[in-house]
Design a protein around this motif. Structure first.
Motif, mmCIF file in Angstrom:
data_model
loop_
_atom_site.group_PDB
_atom_site.id
_atom_site.type_symbol
_atom_site.label_atom_id
_atom_site.label_comp_id
_atom_site.label_asym_id
_atom_site.label_seq_id
_atom_site.Cartn_x
_atom_site.Cartn_y
_atom_site.Cartn_z
ATOM 1 N N ARG A 142 -5.272 6.670 -1.791
ATOM 2 C CA ARG A 142 -4.880 5.899 -0.701
ATOM 3 C C ARG A 142 -5.026 4.203 -1.697
ATOM 4 O O ARG A 142 -6.211 4.159 -2.670
ATOM 5 C CB ARG A 142 -5.867 5.523 0.221
ATOM 6 C CG ARG A 142 -5.024 3.913 1.648
ATOM 7 C CD ARG A 142 -3.527 3.729 2.132
ATOM 8 N NE ARG A 142 -3.975 2.737 2.576
ATOM 9 C CZ ARG A 142 -3.107 3.040 3.446
ATOM 10 N NH1 ARG A 142 -1.128 3.526 3.428
ATOM 11 N NH2 ARG A 142 -2.573 1.458 4.301
ATOM 12 N N THR A 199 -8.862 4.555 -2.745
ATOM 13 C CA THR A 199 -9.878 5.053 -2.088
ATOM 14 C C THR A 199 -9.068 6.798 -2.159
ATOM 15 O O THR A 199 -8.296 7.283 -2.207
ATOM 16 C CB THR A 199 -9.419 4.629 -0.542
ATOM 17 O OG1 THR A 199 -10.317 3.373 0.065
ATOM 18 C CG2 THR A 199 -10.813 5.519 0.273
ATOM 19 N N ARG A 210 0.007 5.855 0.127
ATOM 20 C CA ARG A 210 -0.798 6.878 0.560
ATOM 21 C C ARG A 210 0.213 8.195 -0.325
ATOM 22 O O ARG A 210 0.905 8.632 -0.052
ATOM 23 C CB ARG A 210 -1.429 7.495 1.270
ATOM 24 C CG ARG A 210 -2.295 8.072 1.465
ATOM 25 C CD ARG A 210 -2.516 8.757 2.759
ATOM 26 N NE ARG A 210 -1.655 9.600 3.556
ATOM 27 C CZ ARG A 210 -2.568 10.280 4.744
ATOM 28 N NH1 ARG A 210 -3.227 9.986 4.871
ATOM 29 N NH2 ARG A 210 -1.481 11.293 5.583
ATOM 30 N N PHE A 237 -5.788 12.457 -1.061
ATOM 31 C CA PHE A 237 -4.879 11.919 -1.141
ATOM 32 C C PHE A 237 -5.407 11.092 -1.548
ATOM 33 O O PHE A 237 -6.998 10.983 -2.392
ATOM 34 C CB PHE A 237 -4.827 11.435 0.711
ATOM 35 C CG PHE A 237 -5.346 12.636 1.646
ATOM 36 C CD1 PHE A 237 -6.083 13.185 2.033
ATOM 37 C CD2 PHE A 237 -3.476 12.407 2.340
ATOM 38 C CE1 PHE A 237 -5.822 13.692 3.080
ATOM 39 C CE2 PHE A 237 -3.329 13.203 3.007
ATOM 40 C CZ PHE A 237 -4.060 14.369 3.926
ATOM 41 N N SER A 297 0.851 -1.466 0.070
ATOM 42 C CA SER A 297 0.352 0.387 0.381
ATOM 43 C C SER A 297 0.790 0.953 0.027
ATOM 44 O O SER A 297 1.775 1.390 0.388
ATOM 45 C CB SER A 297 -0.924 0.003 1.600
ATOM 46 O OG SER A 297 -1.796 -0.975 1.161
ATOM 47 N N ASN A 306 -4.597 0.754 -2.249
ATOM 48 C CA ASN A 306 -3.932 -0.430 -1.585
ATOM 49 C C ASN A 306 -3.714 -1.950 -2.640
ATOM 50 O O ASN A 306 -4.298 -1.905 -3.682
ATOM 51 C CB ASN A 306 -5.172 -1.073 -0.715
ATOM 52 C CG ASN A 306 -5.123 -0.156 0.495
ATOM 53 O OD1 ASN A 306 -4.014 -0.132 0.730
ATOM 54 N ND2 ASN A 306 -6.577 0.429 0.716
ATOM 55 N N SER A 326 -0.821 12.215 -1.429
ATOM 56 C CA SER A 326 -0.865 13.239 -0.809
ATOM 57 C C SER A 326 -0.558 14.302 -2.493
ATOM 58 O O SER A 326 -0.317 14.018 -2.698
ATOM 59 C CB SER A 326 -0.324 13.699 0.782
ATOM 60 O OG SER A 326 -1.050 12.770 1.468
#
Length: 122
Positions: A81, A68, A18, A79, A16, A83, A20
């Protein structure tokens, strides 16, 4: 509007990350934000978007259920995200303000972040 991206990097399959996207010059809450990616030798594709106010979102089929999108307007940041990353997710990812963000599509990017590399490899 100046968008500054962070996150990304190298991750193993199944991992995963993330990303920004920070608006350094203006409040982000007036803008819908779209996420795009471009893999080597391929055209840029839209990945996801989030509307400015009501939180409507869109996901491309390739990422639905794995990615997401979210936003924190108080921090002028959006953001993404990600996975269950797979090698085919390897690309440069860009955020951009977009004029249209609906649950079925998004379009008309205006201001872009600088891009960040995501590499999925074992």
């Amino acid at each position: 509007v100046q968008l500054v991206q962070s996150g990304g990097g190298l991750v193993q399959p199944g991992g995963s990350l993330r990303l920004s996207c920070f608006s350094s010059t203006v409040a982000l809450d007036d803008f819908a934000i779209g996420w795009f990616r471009q893999a080597p030798g391929k055209e840029r594709e839209g990945v996801s978007c989030i509307s400015s106010r009501d939180g409507s979102t869109y996901y491309a089929d390739a990422v639905k259920g794995r990615f997401t999108v979210s936003r924190d307007n108080d921090k002028d940041t959006a953001f993404l995200r990600m996975n269950s990353l797979q090698p085919e997710d390897t690309a440069i990812y860009y955020c951009a303000t977009v004029r249209v963000c609906r649950s079925s599509y998004f379009s008309d990017p205006d201001f872009w972040g600088q891009g960040t590399q995501v590499t999925v490899s074992s």
